[in-house]
Design an enzyme around this catalytic site. Structure first.
Site, mmCIF file in Angstrom:
data_model
loop_
_atom_site.group_PDB
_atom_site.id
_atom_site.type_symbol
_atom_site.label_atom_id
_atom_site.label_comp_id
_atom_site.label_asym_id
_atom_site.label_seq_id
_atom_site.Cartn_x
_atom_site.Cartn_y
_atom_site.Cartn_z
ATOM 1 N N GLY A 4 0.824 -1.191 0.000
ATOM 2 C CA GLY A 4 0.000 0.000 0.000
ATOM 3 C C GLY A 4 0.864 1.249 0.000
ATOM 4 O O GLY A 4 2.040 1.211 0.366
ATOM 5 N N CYS A 5 0.274 2.361 -0.391
ATOM 6 C CA CYS A 5 1.048 3.606 -0.475
ATOM 7 C C CYS A 5 1.490 4.084 0.908
ATOM 8 O O CYS A 5 2.669 4.389 1.126
ATOM 9 C CB CYS A 5 0.257 4.681 -1.215
ATOM 10 S SG CYS A 5 -1.423 4.951 -0.610
ATOM 11 N N TYR A 6 0.557 4.167 1.865
ATOM 12 C CA TYR A 6 0.942 4.577 3.221
ATOM 13 C C TYR A 6 1.935 3.587 3.855
ATOM 14 O O TYR A 6 2.937 4.015 4.448
ATOM 15 C CB TYR A 6 -0.292 4.679 4.119
ATOM 16 C CG TYR A 6 -1.240 5.809 3.823
ATOM 17 C CD1 TYR A 6 -0.866 7.146 3.987
ATOM 18 C CD2 TYR A 6 -2.539 5.554 3.407
ATOM 19 C CE1 TYR A 6 -1.762 8.185 3.748
ATOM 20 C CE2 TYR A 6 -3.442 6.581 3.166
ATOM 21 C CZ TYR A 6 -3.047 7.896 3.337
ATOM 22 O OH TYR A 6 -3.944 8.910 3.095
ATOM 23 N N THR A 39 4.137 1.831 2.436
ATOM 24 C CA THR A 39 5.454 1.997 1.821
ATOM 25 C C THR A 39 6.279 3.024 2.587
ATOM 26 O O THR A 39 7.455 2.799 2.890
ATOM 27 C CB THR A 39 5.309 2.412 0.352
ATOM 28 O OG1 THR A 39 4.671 1.355 -0.375
ATOM 29 C CG2 THR A 39 6.667 2.700 -0.278
#
Length: 312
Positions: free
Chosen positions: A113-115, A117
């Site tokens: 996921g972006c967060y 990462t």
């Protein structure tokens, strides 16, 4: 012979950005379904079985269905959804953390996921090296551009210019928490406070640390040196040194696509408090750029081919 690649969900934000990064790359033959076929189960099954690699840019349940459609084939899969990030038999697609060889040999790879990462990029190496405790109650404050919320949120922000800030995940059960806890090897899930701002792309992930209250914690400079050494063999993640701290960290509402990630370590004068901060593009290293990085590794190609690593 070109590698046959199918993007299931190519019309969504992540799929479109993946296709943009693949333009002009002769290593791949893109298998494309027209608008009449892209939601047809039989056509999708045929494409999934015909592909050497498939990238799933779908909601979680649709991604699980796509994996079932691919059963019986040798197709390797990169899933950009959150459906398989902690699932048995799947490799977590964070090459700097999990290992490039592991990803190169995997059949099923789940994009982070972006967060997570940003959070894992900061915390996981320090917990692994025992410079931060695994049993600490960590908190995460994060802000993202609205493109990470999919078409519905994009439409909402672009239709209503009065929205200045959107806090969500207020029931404290965000779907990113399992991967954040698992791959940082934490005893407890962090308290996660995500929010969205009226910028199309961009992300800041901020982990505040009460170092003075932690047992046996390392000095802040040792943490910075550990992060710098951990990422020294790659070109995607940059750790800023002690002489590079900016007076402020900004997100540009009109920023161009970017596939890198910057890590910063800030502390007060006596080292009793710190803030570990990651800045990335939620559609880049947080989504499409990560998928291309994993695709390159799985195909034995130079890892950064097609990535946008220069800040415009």
């Amino acid at each position: 012979m070109a590698i046959r690649l199918f993007i299931d969900g190519a019309a969504g934000t992540t799929g479109l950005e993946i296709r943009e990064r693949l333009q002009g790359r002769s290593e791949f033959e893109l298998l494309v379904l027209d608008d009449a076929q892209r939601k047809n189960e039989a056509a999708r099954r045929d494409a999934l079985h015909a592909a050497d690699i498939a990238i799933l840019c779908l909601p979680d349940e649709a991604a699980k269905e796509a994996v079932k459609l691919a059963e019986g084939s040798d197709t390797r899969i990169i899933d950009a959804s959150s459906a398989h990030r902690v699932a048995e038999g799947w490799t977590y697609g964070f090459p700097e953390l999990i290992g490039r060889e592991t990803i190169a040999n995997a059949q099923f790879v789940s994009n982070p996921g972006c967060y997570p990462t940003g959070f894992l990029g900061l915390i996981a190496p320090l917990v692994r090296m025992r410079q931060l405790p695994a049993d600490w109650p960590y908190t995460v404050n994060a802000v993202s551009g609205y493109s990470g919320g999919g078409n519905a949120l994009i439409d909402r922000f672009e239709a209503d210019s009065t929205i200045a800030f959107r806090a969500y995940g207020l029931t404290l059960g965000h779907k990113h928490l399992p991967e954040m806890q698992a791959y940082a090897r934490l005893a407890h899930p962090p308290v996660f406070s995500p929010s969205v701002i009226p910028a199309h792309r961009g992300m800041v992930v901020d982990v505040p640390l009460a170092l003075g209250a932690m047992p046996d914690v390392q000095q802040i400079e040792a943490m910075r040196e550990t992060l710098a050494a951990f990422y020294s063999t790659g070109q995607v993640i940059v750790v800023h040194g002690p002489n590079e701290p900016p007076g402020e960290l900004l997100l540009d509402a009109a920023s161009a696509p970017w596939d890198g990630m910057e890590l910063f370590v800030f502390a007060n004068s006596d080292g009793s408090q710190a803030r570990l901060i990651a800045r990335l593009d939620n559609l880049g290293k947080g989504a499409s750029g990560a998928a291309i990085q994993n695709l390159n590794i799985m195909c034995g190609l130079p890892e950064t081919t097609g990535l946008r690593l220069d800040r415009a």
